[in-house]
Design an enzyme around this catalytic site. Sequence first.
Site: not given
Ligand code: RIB
Length: 305
Positions: A45, A222, A252-253, A288, A292
Amino acid sequence: MSAPRVVVVGSSNTDMVIKSKNLPRVGETVIGGEFFMAAGGKGANQAVAASRAGAHTTFVARLGDDMFGRKALENFQKEAINTDFLVIDREAPSGIALIFIDAQGENIISVAPGANARLSPEDVERAEEAISRADVTLMELEIALETVERAVEMASAAAGKVILNPAPGRKLPSSLLARIDFLTPNETEAALLTELTVDSNKAAERAGEKLRGLGVGAVIITRGRKGALIVADSVTHIPAKKVKAVDTVGAGDAFNGALAVAIAEGRELKEAVEFAAAAGALACTRYGAQPSMPSRKEIDEIMRT
Ligand code: RIB
């Protein structure tokens, strides 16, 4: 100006998601949900977020030799991510996350790491050239700690900056923390790392100071809808953008991927965190994780409002 270079070392999962009115409690069956599958994994992500936000992005990870791994690889290529250091593991399956989302957009997640757990220090060493040329190397904790330690060691010996997103939360050795330029825990992760309660800006500041005392350069905590707190030589609160959140998975990602890009571009920390917070907010407005992740254009637009 050439694109800044970001290397992400981390996990890749396929997310199996059920959204329903309420999250199930232990022993309870909740019926009436809707199912969808989306590309996920914290590392993947973040790599997609960084690439969409404008960085030349290299992703170091392990995928299983199965349909999920093949789909993920195809996806990374579509996202213009450098996949030269992705390893196809013939013995372990691709990572899978089971996710439940409720009507407020809150979630619970359980991960079967599969090949992610086998990403090794040697896999990271093969990416040495990319890490040594990176403006920023970004890592999380969905892979083995010894692999994170090796990546941090290599990245901190190079000229670029090192960002560690300590998620999922766990205790970390101070030898590792001392090499981190920017640490980005959420409240729960900051509490785990410091053994302090983190439920207000003041408490977040105390946790940030404790982590800085262990050698972290700057701590960015955060706080979801309450924004983010930068604890560096001074303390700055960055408010969150107001959006209608439908799914916070991957927010967060998005924050970390965008932060890596802004730091790699040489922005001041406050401005970089504002950029990251805008990306995180946008990611909550769609379902998703990877689907997203916002584009650079969207982040720039929301920054102007
Ligand atoms: O940070 C969200 C992610 O955490 C999800 O996409 C899931 O795969 C987990 O790794």
